[in-house]
Scaffold this active site. Sequence first.
Site, PDB file in Angstrom:
ATOM      1  N   SER A 305     -21.801  57.272  37.741  1.00  0.00           N
ATOM      2  CA  SER A 305     -21.207  58.501  38.229  1.00  0.00           C
ATOM      3  C   SER A 305     -21.959  59.693  37.633  1.00  0.00           C
ATOM      4  O   SER A 305     -23.166  59.814  37.837  1.00  0.00           O
ATOM      5  CB  SER A 305     -19.719  58.526  37.892  1.00  0.00           C
ATOM      6  OG  SER A 305     -19.076  59.573  38.580  1.00  0.00           O
ATOM      7  N   ASP A 390     -17.584  54.303  48.413  1.00  0.00           N
ATOM      8  CA  ASP A 390     -17.352  55.278  47.353  1.00  0.00           C
ATOM      9  C   ASP A 390     -16.858  56.592  47.957  1.00  0.00           C
ATOM     10  O   ASP A 390     -17.544  57.213  48.762  1.00  0.00           O
ATOM     11  CB  ASP A 390     -18.643  55.508  46.565  1.00  0.00           C
ATOM     12  CG  ASP A 390     -18.401  56.139  45.213  1.00  0.00           C
ATOM     13  OD1 ASP A 390     -17.533  57.021  45.113  1.00  0.00           O
ATOM     14  OD2 ASP A 390     -19.091  55.751  44.244  1.00  0.00           O
ATOM     15  N   HIS A 419     -15.717  53.715  43.937  1.00  0.00           N
ATOM     16  CA  HIS A 419     -16.149  54.331  42.677  1.00  0.00           C
ATOM     17  C   HIS A 419     -15.658  53.480  41.502  1.00  0.00           C
ATOM     18  O   HIS A 419     -14.927  53.943  40.623  1.00  0.00           O
ATOM     19  CB  HIS A 419     -15.621  55.757  42.578  1.00  0.00           C
ATOM     20  CG  HIS A 419     -16.455  56.633  41.697  1.00  0.00           C
ATOM     21  ND1 HIS A 419     -17.762  56.941  41.985  1.00  0.00           N
ATOM     22  CD2 HIS A 419     -16.187  57.244  40.525  1.00  0.00           C
ATOM     23  CE1 HIS A 419     -18.243  57.723  41.041  1.00  0.00           C
ATOM     24  NE2 HIS A 419     -17.315  57.918  40.142  1.00  0.00           N
TER      25      HIS A 419
END
Length: 439
Positions: A305, A390, A419
């Site tokens: 991320s 995601d 995610h």
Amino acid sequence: MNRIVFIRMFTATCGLLFLSLWGVAQTQSRSAQLIQVLVTPNKADWTYALGEEASFEVTVLKHQVPVENATVSYRIGLEKMPPTQSGEATLSSGTVVVGKKATLDTPGFLRCEVRVTVDGADYRGFATAAFAPESIQPTQQLPNDFWTFWNAAKAEAAKVPMDAKLTLLPGRGTETVDVYEVNIQNYELGTRLYGILARPKKPGKYPAVLQVPGAGIRPYAGLIELAAEGMITLQIGIHGMPVTYETGLYNDLGAGALRGYQFFNMDDRDRYYYKRVYLGCVRAIDYLYSLPEFDGNNLAVWGGSQGGALAIITTALDNRVKYLASFYPALSDLTGYLHGRAGGWPHMFNETNAPFMAKDDKIAVSAYYDVVNFARSVKVPGFYSWGYNDETCPPTSFYAAYNQIKAPKELYLVQETGHWTFPEQQIKVQEWLVAQLRR
């Protein structure tokens, strides 16, 4: 090292990063739901050629058995964009196919989101079809003075004394590993960078791993089990505060003084918040190179991320990095929303934020901090992993960055992940890092 140890390493010691642990928990929670909404593209790899037609099969399960005659609503469109198809359908035999002519004539992703109400409760599922993802190109511009700016910033930061301080954390160490809180001076006098250093007790020369963090404000535990395998590990925070306080303090800061830090001073490239972050990652490498136990060559950077972005950025900024591992990188192709498609986290130019953020000065500053403009300069082998589902870091955005990387790269694609990661992804990255660093 066996696979059980791999999984334990990543789940018990913050492993991939905080968001990965959250993702694993979310996976377990989703699988435990009474009602499951399954959305399945009509190609096994979820990947289509431009102009090829996709469709999505919808199944609603209760007690693992298809629910018949339920009515579902569906929306199909580019991720983060208004739908181009929507409607309702009835699962007359437990399944139904929607979006029979869904297609794209330009590279990107189509997401099919399905909702259903069962016994008064709402449930949701989705799947994402990729169309020529390897051909997605960035919308972000590369400033002519991009590297002039960053080389000058690094040169100024290098003049600042490191002033390193180590505090032993005896309660965290083991028979074979010492653990410390590290406190070093960052890119300006008076600014600090904190992290958790773990290193083998046995004398010798070891490779090193720098773990860069996902978004948010939190304490860190250190990568102790990885250090026990014969590596120096440094897990850093980015906010200039110790990383060993109680969680409540970080929660208060995240809801207060540091809320929205991703947008701080974005109208000035010299004062934007991420300048301290990017240069702090370089300073962390300075520190690792200063350690007498470091072997002086084998160093990897990894994260997911925000950390996935920082892994790529740090590698481009510092040629001392020999390997990188990046999961679903944020901060990629930030200007996508200004061109009718999804942009990267933190979505500074989306419909919600655009009235305040989509100003010429902020758009210009974003180009100096966008992953796509660093990805062009990555020259070392990398391992990458993500999925098509995601919703935090849209795949359109990180493929725009990934496709700029010309160095050797290995992608472990797990289409259905969002995610978060499966344990298998965590195992793969660990195996890859160990294999590279022990060559």
